[in-house]
Design an enzyme around this catalytic site. Structure first.
Site: not given
Ligand code: FAD
Length: 521
Positions: A100, A161, A272
């Site tokens: 994401h 969120d 919020e």
């Molecule tokens: P990814 O996008 O897959 O990874 C994000 C980064 O972290 C990359 O650099 C990856 O290499 C690294 N990573 C992933 N897993 C690990 C791990 N286990 N160890 C070390 N590094 C790792 N954020 C907020 O803070 N508050 C919100 O309310 C919020 N709402 C969101 C709503 C939506 C619809 C979306 C799409 C995103 C939202 N986000 C929010 C952002 C979210 O925190 C980021 O997208 C974050 O990247 C987490 O997504 P993911 O778990 O898919 O990680």
């Protein structure tokens, strides 16, 4: 502070090309040694396209292989293997949570992507007791953590969120939402981590044990290790939530009320806010699931196209104590200066409230509107500059908010652990501002990126002191400016835990000596 011109030009170029940027790595370049590694899980070499996408839908860098780990040892074996290939190998490794990220941060061009979700569920354990906690895999979705902990009447305190994000993914950023003002971000709510470092070592760390790695990894953008397990403290979960929305036409009253609420001892459980620009008849379009306090007055209210500010709050309760909740809510509401007919509320279960964005996701998916490009801009603004920022941005730079929600709410710095890698302004109260745009078609992507750029350019010129949340920079100078006085520490920690700069290449902070970020082909 300005997003790199190189990256911006690349995004514009991809707009001109009419799609996401894509590069291809010939299959014969796959290091055959990977195939020989002894693993509980397995590598995919053919079907890697899913790992070359993310929610942003603006960048696509195919990896050479995707690891579906069957164990933490698989992750350690793979990272150690790449480490032992030495500094002349171009191979990098990205942990992918739920993918994401917005601008390719979870991708690894020509490298290895580790699908962290393969490590889910089988590793989750709730420990009830006097100080309850859950041990969850780094690839676990927060929604699953919630389901599992609710079986014990417990839940984590600090949320995002949207819950279809992974534990490791949000802990690598900060994890913020309407509970942050009180409990701090998710990175302030962790007891212990298990991490695979850039050398392939598996290390358990906490504020007491290997504390430097613990703090480095929290908010560390995946630079210091792969989080394979997190120990999250829990609290008794409420059954129900009173969910309230009120409107303001005056930004000063809106923020004064927000700030009063986040500093009050007895207050709401979640606070919020969001900005509504150029929407007429706003109350008539209100979510059907919300009830107006006064239906007659509400039906007569028209926004007349004015910029409006919506304060959103919740109060947790258990049905037996509904009367007490009503009294507390009324006392709090009596201190606020919102537009009287704009008071709406609804009562929902705790899980319905926390998982609220997923309902919108399902609706958008049904219309084919979820997998569109998302040129989001998330920023953090010191309290002292928020009015200057709002005067210029809402209504002047942005003429409408039809592309997606604009969130705006204050949090208390004292709830953030200043030993983590997350970067925040140096003021006791600061605002999280999120422009969550969806873009349909190349013209719309360019338009939105231009607006994002205008907001950042204005902020730089006006000395607003903006920091990016979910930062997107490509040049070392920009990262230096982002980290400020903490850049040296960030670099030293990188040398200590990932000396060959193998991990999380999609953040574009450090580059492996022999690797380079591909440009659009
Ligand atoms: P990814 O996008 O897959 O990874 C994000 C980064 O972290 C990359 O650099 C990856 O290499 C690294 N990573 C992933 N897993 C690990 C791990 N286990 N160890 C070390 N590094 C790792 N954020 C907020 O803070 N508050 C919100 O309310 C919020 N709402 C969101 C709503 C939506 C619809 C979306 C799409 C995103 C939202 N986000 C929010 C952002 C979210 O925190 C980021 O997208 C974050 O990247 C987490 O997504 P993911 O778990 O898919 O990680």
């Amino acid at each position: 502070m300005r997003p790199s011109h190189l990256h911006y030009l690349k995004l514009l170029l991809l707009v001109a090309l009419g799609g996401v940027t894509t590069t291809h790595v010939p299959l014969q370049d796959v290091p055959s040694s990977l195939k020989a590694l002894p693993l509980d899980g397995h590598f995919s070499f053919q079907d890697v396209s899913a790992a070359a996408r993310d929610f942003g839908n603006l960048s696509s860098f195919p990896p050479v292989a995707v690891l579906h780990p069957g164990s933490v040892a698989d992750i350690a074996t793979t990272v150690r293997h790449v480490f032992l290939m030495g500094e002349h190998s171009t191979l990098t490794v990205a942990a992918r949570g739920h993918g994401h990220s917005l601008y390719g941060q979870s991708q690894a061009a020509g490298g290895i992507v580790i699908s962290m979700e393969s490590l889910q569920s089988n590793r989750m354990r709730v420990h009830p007791g006097a100080s309850p906690y859950v041990d969850a895999s780094g690839g676990e979705l927060w929604i699953n953590v919630l389901h599992e902990t609710l079986k014990y009447g417990l839940a984590p305190k600090s949320w995002t969120d949207y819950l279809h994000l992974t534990v490791g993914g949000t802990l690598s950023n900060a994890g913020v939402s309407g509970q942050t003002f009180r409990h701090g971000p998710q990175i302030s709510n962790v007891n212990e981590l298990e991490i695979v470092t850039g050398r392939g070592d598996i290390i358990t760390c906490s504020p007491e044990q290997n504390s430097d790695l613990f703090h480095a990894a929290l908010g560390g953008l995946g630079q210091f290790g792969i989080i394979t397990r997190a120990r999250i403290p829990l609290e008794p979960a409420p059954e129900m939530v009173r969910w309230i929305r009120v409107l303001y036409s005056d930004f000063t009253s809106f923020t004064a009320d927000q700030e009063m609420l986040i500093s009050a001892e007895k207050t709401f459980d979640y606070i919020e806010g969001f900005v509504i620009i150029n929407r007429t008849g706003i109350l008539n379009n209100w979510r059907s699931s919300f009830n107006p306090q006064d239906p007659v007055q509400a039906s007569q209210f028209e926004s007349d196209g004015k910029v409006l500010f919506c304060l959103e709050m919740t109060k947790n309760f258990n049905p037996n104590d509904a009367d007490i909740m009503e009294q507390e809510v009324n006392t709090l509401l009596s201190k606020l200066t919102y537009i009287p007919p704009s008071l709406f509320h609804t009562d929902v279960t705790y899980i319905e409230f926390l998982d609220r964005v997923h309902s919108s996701e399902m609706k958008l998916r049904a219309k084919g509107m979820w997998e569109v490009p998302h040129p989001w801009l998330n920023i953090i603004i010191p309290r002292s500059r928020i009015h200057k920022f709002a005067r210029e941005v809402f209504g002047k730079i942005l003429k409408d908010s039809n592309n997606g929600p604009i969130l705006l709410y204050p949090v208390n710095k004292s709830r953030w652990d200043n030993r983590t890698s997350a970067i925040i302004p140096d003021e006791e109260v600061f605002y999280l501002v999120a422009f969550l745009s969806s873009a349909l078609g190349p013209h719309n992507i360019k338009h939105t990126l231009d607006l994002n750029n205008k907001i950042i350019e204005f902020s730089d010129k006006a000395g607003i002191g903006v920091k990016q949340y979910l930062p997107n920079y490509t040049r070392e100078q920009e990262w230096q400016s982002h980290f400020g006085a903490r850049w040296d520490t960030f670099q030293q920690r990188k040398k200590a835990y990932d000396p060959l700069t193998i991990l999380a290449p999609g953040q574009r902070i450090f580059q492996k000596a022999s690797a380079s970020l591909p440009l659009p082909s």
